[in-house]
Design an enzyme around this catalytic site. Structure first.
Site, PDB file in Angstrom:
ATOM      1  N   GLN A 336       0.832  -1.211   0.000  1.00  0.00           N
ATOM      2  CA  GLN A 336       0.000   0.000   0.000  1.00  0.00           C
ATOM      3  C   GLN A 336       0.872   1.268   0.000  1.00  0.00           C
ATOM      4  O   GLN A 336       0.609   2.207  -0.744  1.00  0.00           O
ATOM      5  CB  GLN A 336      -0.913  -0.020   1.240  1.00  0.00           C
ATOM      6  N   ILE A 337       1.917   1.251   0.815  1.00  0.00           N
ATOM      7  CA  ILE A 337       2.800   2.423   0.892  1.00  0.00           C
ATOM      8  C   ILE A 337       3.503   2.661  -0.448  1.00  0.00           C
ATOM      9  O   ILE A 337       3.685   3.793  -0.881  1.00  0.00           O
ATOM     10  CB  ILE A 337       3.822   2.250   2.049  1.00  0.00           C
ATOM     11  N   GLU A 363       3.081 -25.894   8.994  1.00  0.00           N
ATOM     12  CA  GLU A 363       3.518 -26.247  10.365  1.00  0.00           C
ATOM     13  C   GLU A 363       2.447 -25.877  11.403  1.00  0.00           C
ATOM     14  O   GLU A 363       2.759 -25.445  12.518  1.00  0.00           O
ATOM     15  CB  GLU A 363       4.885 -25.642  10.663  1.00  0.00           C
ATOM     16  N   GLU A 367      -5.243 -21.372  13.200  1.00  0.00           N
ATOM     17  CA  GLU A 367      -6.324 -21.954  14.018  1.00  0.00           C
ATOM     18  C   GLU A 367      -5.768 -23.077  14.901  1.00  0.00           C
ATOM     19  O   GLU A 367      -6.140 -23.201  16.073  1.00  0.00           O
ATOM     20  CB  GLU A 367      -7.448 -22.474  13.103  1.00  0.00           C
TER      21      GLU A 367
HETATM   22  N1  CAA Z   1       3.414 -30.854  21.790  1.00  0.00           N
HETATM   23  C1  CAA Z   1       3.633 -32.090  22.278  1.00  0.00           C
HETATM   24  N2  CAA Z   1       2.708 -33.056  22.246  1.00  0.00           N
HETATM   25  C2  CAA Z   1       1.516 -32.731  21.714  1.00  0.00           C
HETATM   26  C3  CAA Z   1       1.229 -31.467  21.181  1.00  0.00           C
HETATM   27  C4  CAA Z   1       2.238 -30.500  21.250  1.00  0.00           C
HETATM   28  N3  CAA Z   1       2.079 -29.270  20.770  1.00  0.00           N
HETATM   29  N4  CAA Z   1      -0.042 -31.460  20.714  1.00  0.00           N
HETATM   30  C5  CAA Z   1      -0.525 -32.696  20.936  1.00  0.00           C
HETATM   31  N5  CAA Z   1       0.400 -33.460  21.535  1.00  0.00           N
HETATM   32  C6  CAA Z   1       0.292 -34.868  21.963  1.00  0.00           C
HETATM   33  C7  CAA Z   1      -0.711 -35.003  23.089  1.00  0.00           C
HETATM   34  O1  CAA Z   1      -0.102 -34.804  24.346  1.00  0.00           O
HETATM   35  C8  CAA Z   1      -1.154 -36.436  22.885  1.00  0.00           C
HETATM   36  O2  CAA Z   1      -0.171 -37.325  23.381  1.00  0.00           O
HETATM   37  P1  CAA Z   1      -0.522 -38.445  24.491  1.00  0.00           P
HETATM   38  O3  CAA Z   1      -1.639 -39.270  23.951  1.00  0.00           O
HETATM   39  O4  CAA Z   1       0.764 -39.190  24.657  1.00  0.00           O
HETATM   40  O5  CAA Z   1      -0.928 -37.695  25.707  1.00  0.00           O
HETATM   41  C9  CAA Z   1      -1.141 -36.599  21.372  1.00  0.00           C
HETATM   42  O6  CAA Z   1      -0.243 -35.607  20.877  1.00  0.00           O
HETATM   43  C10 CAA Z   1      -2.491 -36.427  20.733  1.00  0.00           C
HETATM   44  O7  CAA Z   1      -2.953 -35.163  21.099  1.00  0.00           O
HETATM   45  P2  CAA Z   1      -4.452 -34.726  21.027  1.00  0.00           P
HETATM   46  O8  CAA Z   1      -5.325 -35.765  21.651  1.00  0.00           O
HETATM   47  O9  CAA Z   1      -4.527 -33.337  21.565  1.00  0.00           O
HETATM   48  O10 CAA Z   1      -4.725 -34.758  19.456  1.00  0.00           O
HETATM   49  P3  CAA Z   1      -5.754 -33.939  18.606  1.00  0.00           P
HETATM   50  O11 CAA Z   1      -6.005 -34.739  17.407  1.00  0.00           O
HETATM   51  O12 CAA Z   1      -6.910 -33.463  19.412  1.00  0.00           O
HETATM   52  O13 CAA Z   1      -4.965 -32.574  18.231  1.00  0.00           O
HETATM   53  C11 CAA Z   1      -3.309 -31.293  17.094  1.00  0.00           C
HETATM   54  C12 CAA Z   1      -3.655 -32.562  17.868  1.00  0.00           C
HETATM   55  C13 CAA Z   1      -2.635 -30.325  18.063  1.00  0.00           C
HETATM   56  C14 CAA Z   1      -4.488 -30.595  16.468  1.00  0.00           C
HETATM   57  C15 CAA Z   1      -2.329 -31.827  16.035  1.00  0.00           C
HETATM   58  O14 CAA Z   1      -3.024 -32.725  15.176  1.00  0.00           O
HETATM   59  C16 CAA Z   1      -1.653 -30.766  15.239  1.00  0.00           C
HETATM   60  O15 CAA Z   1      -0.700 -30.132  15.708  1.00  0.00           O
HETATM   61  N6  CAA Z   1      -2.084 -30.559  13.969  1.00  0.00           N
HETATM   62  C17 CAA Z   1      -1.379 -29.701  13.052  1.00  0.00           C
HETATM   63  C18 CAA Z   1      -0.405 -30.510  12.257  1.00  0.00           C
HETATM   64  C19 CAA Z   1       0.666 -29.665  11.649  1.00  0.00           C
HETATM   65  O16 CAA Z   1       1.226 -28.760  12.269  1.00  0.00           O
HETATM   66  N7  CAA Z   1       1.013 -29.976  10.410  1.00  0.00           N
HETATM   67  C20 CAA Z   1       2.088 -29.326   9.764  1.00  0.00           C
HETATM   68  C21 CAA Z   1       2.658 -30.216   8.716  1.00  0.00           C
HETATM   69  S1  CAA Z   1       4.396 -30.147   8.613  1.00  0.00           S
HETATM   70  C22 CAA Z   1       4.761 -28.853   7.612  1.00  0.00           C
HETATM   71  O17 CAA Z   1       3.952 -28.018   7.306  1.00  0.00           O
HETATM   72  C23 CAA Z   1       6.170 -28.792   7.238  1.00  0.00           C
HETATM   73  C24 CAA Z   1       6.499 -27.990   6.042  1.00  0.00           C
HETATM   74  O18 CAA Z   1       6.573 -28.497   4.961  1.00  0.00           O
HETATM   75  C25 CAA Z   1       6.924 -26.601   6.201  1.00  0.00           C
END
Ligand code: CAA
Length: 379
Positions: A336-337, A363, A367
């Site tokens: 914009q600038i 990553e 949300e």
């Molecule tokens: N750190 C550590 N452990 C975690 C965690 C975190 N941030 N989030 C969840 N966990 C663990 C939980 O503790 C649980 O472990 P236990 O069963 O041993 O206790 C397990 O993971 C499952 O967790 P949830 O029951 O909370 O799982 P969920 O399905 O409800 O939610 C989520 C998990 C946080 C939504 C996860 O699915 C998530 O992070 N999704 C996003 C995935 C992502 O970031 N994808 C990026 C792809 S890679 C990429 O983009 C690379 C690139 O090319 C640049």
């Protein structure tokens, strides 16, 4: 948190700044236009130690701290966000995961060439039907005794076409849900492993994003990372650190666009004065500078906590959530600038605006970061 950077940190920042200016800047517009991977530049980044920055030198790394990593990432991303994501994935998702969780044999064989930048790596979690909902892995790794049989498709894999080694997440035992998921090191060239189509992207077009196809790929048992069923926790732990890398990339895109906008506003005249003298422009720059400083502090906080061995799920998610929003807001305002000039490629800010968007998606989308943060603060 110490706000004074050490001599060593300042040197790394300067080295990355010089490299970005001298080696990445010259053809950044052409690489974006032609979707050309910065092959030579990435090779040099490896030689400088930028691809395994935090890895112990005994495994080929540079042995630096995470604040240095944030500083270097910002400088690289200021000029070329595509080169920055190659760096982020190799450092944070591949090398950091292997250093923390791989066996000694795996570290010697795979981490050492990856951290020294002789080869690069990729991290394959996302699938056509498993992006945010990462536990819904459809790729299977069937236990066949002394090997696993890998089948499935991975999508949007950064470094997909250029990597030599891939960390692949797959479901071994669906009944155990996420406790039945494993992570494997897979080598390019193994029978049945094919690199699929290259994506034609809005931004970070110099980076190399592919689908991967696994058709009865035999993965030796010794290539599984950690205990049976550790793969999902491995991926989550690795992504916590990865989010610092992407937050720093977003920070760099924002500060790069801000610097260009500031320079332009100090020289461009309208209504008989430099446009920075118009409050409408000056206030935009004030907002940008404030938000960028806040984003940098969040990156530093997460980096310091990582080095202190603390749980960085919350601080990494906060840094990424905020810095990616700042990248988006700042680049839009930088265009914009610049007015009409901002809309043409020669002035760089339109590319930065396109590059910024992905930092709110990969990553973990913004949300997902809010899910991670809200669960953490609710504990
Ligand atoms: N750190 C550590 N452990 C975690 C965690 C975190 N941030 N989030 C969840 N966990 C663990 C939980 O503790 C649980 O472990 P236990 O069963 O041993 O206790 C397990 O993971 C499952 O967790 P949830 O029951 O909370 O799982 P969920 O399905 O409800 O939610 C989520 C998990 C946080 C939504 C996860 O699915 C998530 O992070 N999704 C996003 C995935 C992502 O970031 N994808 C990026 C792809 S890679 C990429 O983009 C690379 C690139 O090319 C640049």
């Amino acid at each position: 948190m110490d706000f004074n950077l050490s001599e060593e940190q300042l040197m790394i920042q300067q080295a990355a700044r010089d490299f970005a200016q001298n080696e990445l800047f010259p053809e950044v517009i052409e690489r974006d236009r032609d979707q050309k991977f910065p092959t030579e530049q990435v090779k040099k980044m490896g030689e400088m130690g930028l691809l395994g920055m935090m890895v112990d030198p005994k495994y080929g790394g540079a042995g630096m701290d995470s604040v240095s990593y944030v500083l270097a990432m910002e400088e690289i991303a200021k000029i070329d966000a595509s080169a920055a994501v190659v760096m982020s994935v190799n450092n944070s998702l591949v090398c950091a995961g292997l250093e923390k969780f791989a066996s000694e044999e795996q570290k010697v064989k795979y981490l050492t060439p990856l951290a020294s930048g002789k080869v690069i790596g990729a991290f394959a979690l996302s699938e056509p039907e498993a992006g945010s909902d990462a536990t819904s892995q459809k790729t299977t790794a069937e236990d066949k005794g002394d090997y696993y049989l890998l089948n499935g498709i991975k999508n949007w894999i950064t470094n997909g076409g250029t990597a030599s080694y891939y960390i692949v997440i797959a479901q071994t035992d669906p009944e155990k849900k996420h406790k039945g998921i494993n992570a494997f090191i897979v080598e390019r060239g193994w029978e049945g492993f094919e690199v699929g189509v290259k994506e034609d992207k809005l931004g970070i077009r110099g980076s190399d994003t592919h689908s991967l196809i696994f058709n009865n790929v035999k993965v030796p048992k010794e290539n599984r990372i950690g205990e049976d069923g550790f793969g999902f926790n491995f991926a989550m732990a690795v992504l916590n650190g990865g989010r610092i890398g992407i937050a720093s990339q977003a920070l760099g895109i924002a500060s790069g666009a801000y610097e260009l906008a500031l320079k332009y506003a100090k020289t461009r005249k309208a209504f008989k004065t430099e446009i920075i003298n118009h409050q409408a422009i000056a206030f935009k720059l004030a907002d940008m500078a404030t938000q960028i400083t806040a984003a940098r502090m969040l990156c530093f906080k997460a980096a310091c906590e990582k080095d202190a061995g603390k749980d960085i799920s919350e601080s990494g998610a906060m840094a990424k959530l905020y810095a990616s929003q700042v990248a988006m807001d700042t680049t839009i305002e930088a265009v914009q600038i610049h007015g009409g000039y901002g809309y043409v490629k020669e002035y760089h800010v339109e590319r930065m605006m396109r590059d910024a968007k992905i930092t709110q998606i990969y990553e973990g989308t913004s949300e997902i970061q809010k899910i991670v943060i809200s669960r953490s603060i609710a504990k």
